[in-house]
Enzyme design. Structure first.
Site, short mmCIF file in Angstrom:
data_model
loop_
_atom_site.label_atom_id
_atom_site.label_comp_id
_atom_site.label_asym_id
_atom_site.label_seq_id
_atom_site.Cartn_x
_atom_site.Cartn_y
_atom_site.Cartn_z
N HIS A 97 0.85 -1.19 0.00
CA HIS A 97 0.00 0.00 0.00
C HIS A 97 0.88 1.24 0.00
O HIS A 97 1.85 1.34 0.76
CB HIS A 97 -0.91 0.02 1.23
CG HIS A 97 -1.95 -1.05 1.23
ND1 HIS A 97 -2.94 -1.12 0.29
CD2 HIS A 97 -2.15 -2.11 2.06
CE1 HIS A 97 -3.71 -2.17 0.53
NE2 HIS A 97 -3.25 -2.79 1.59
N CYS A 139 -0.02 2.27 -5.49
CA CYS A 139 -0.70 3.47 -5.97
C CYS A 139 0.29 4.63 -6.04
O CYS A 139 1.13 4.79 -5.15
CB CYS A 139 -1.86 3.82 -5.04
SG CYS A 139 -3.19 2.59 -5.02
#
Length: 245
Positions: A97, A139
């Site tokens: 993440h 991301c």
């Protein structure tokens, strides 16, 4: 990527694997000892005889930086040391993440793009590498290498600033997303690469550019008049690509 680099001839003695390692032997895993990238269970991401060098709570930002820069404790075994010099070419793959210029380590601490950039600078000054290939799947991945300022580094990311990197396969038994699209399609491509192949990094990035999670792509064999397409839609229609039906 562990499975791939090992299959292509890199021995475990030249690989340092940092992994939470909490899913392969999880009680919910119906196939203990393995984690698969697809519902058909065709590719075990662990491969055969996996050797995890840093696992669980050993996987921290501090340990990662110390590993890169060579500032590990005197009692650290060889398997947990990056024993490289100015002739070494290093491949670093990271996933998890993340966001704008940061990547989480097991959800309790973060490494920033500047942390990695400074670590690479120390490595260059200490003559710990010749070239580095840095690949990251998260991301806003590309923001993780915008701060790099050391020479001889090639960086590849799964998403631009402001973009997400979407998962490919969610394992309902484990309750997690096992792999992202960027990594899945890279692995799918690399599974067909044989040791001694003449393919280059350019061939790999051409594949990842197309299959990355940056756009929603719909393939069709029917021509579409772009004048009739709603400009607010985020889809791209590609009818030039030959398809096998």
């Amino acid at each position: 990527m562990y499975r791939t680099v090992k299959r292509l001839g890199i021995p475990d003695s030249n690989i340092i694997l940092m992994l939470a390692d909490d899913m392969a032997c999880n009680s919910r895993n119906k196939r203990p000892g393995g984690v698969y990238d697809h519902p058909d269970k065709s590719v075990d991401l662990y491969g055969d005889n996996v050797e995890v060098d840093y696992r669980g709570y050993e996987v921290t930002v501090e340990n990662f930086i110390r590993l890169l820069t060579g500032r590990v404790g005197p009692d650290t075994p060889r398997s947990k040391r990056l024993l490289t010099d100015d002739k070494s070419n290093i491949f670093i793959y990271m996933t998890g993440h993340g966001g704008d210029e940061f990547l989480k380590f097991q959800d309790f601490n973060e490494i920033s793009s500047h942390d990695i950039a400074d670590a690479f600078a120390q490595m260059w000054e200490k003559k710990r590498y010749n070239e580095i290939l840095f690949m990251i799947d998260t991301c806003q991945a590309n923001t993780m290498y915008e701060a790099f300022y050391s020479p001889n580094i090639v960086a590849v990311g799964s998403s631009k600033k402001g973009q997400n990197s979407y998962s490919y396969f969610h394992d309902n038994n484990l309750g997690i997303s096992v792999i992202d699209r960027f990594t899945y399609y890279n692995l799918k491509y690399l599974e067909n690469v044989k040791p001694g192949s003449s393919l280059t990094l350019r061939d790999l990035t051409l594949i990842s550019d197309f299959f990355g999670a940056e756009q929603n792509i719909e393939l069709t064999i029917d021509p579409i008049k772009l004048d009739n397409v709603n400009k607010n839609e985020s889809q791209i229609y590609i009818h030039q690509i030959p398809l096998k039906v």
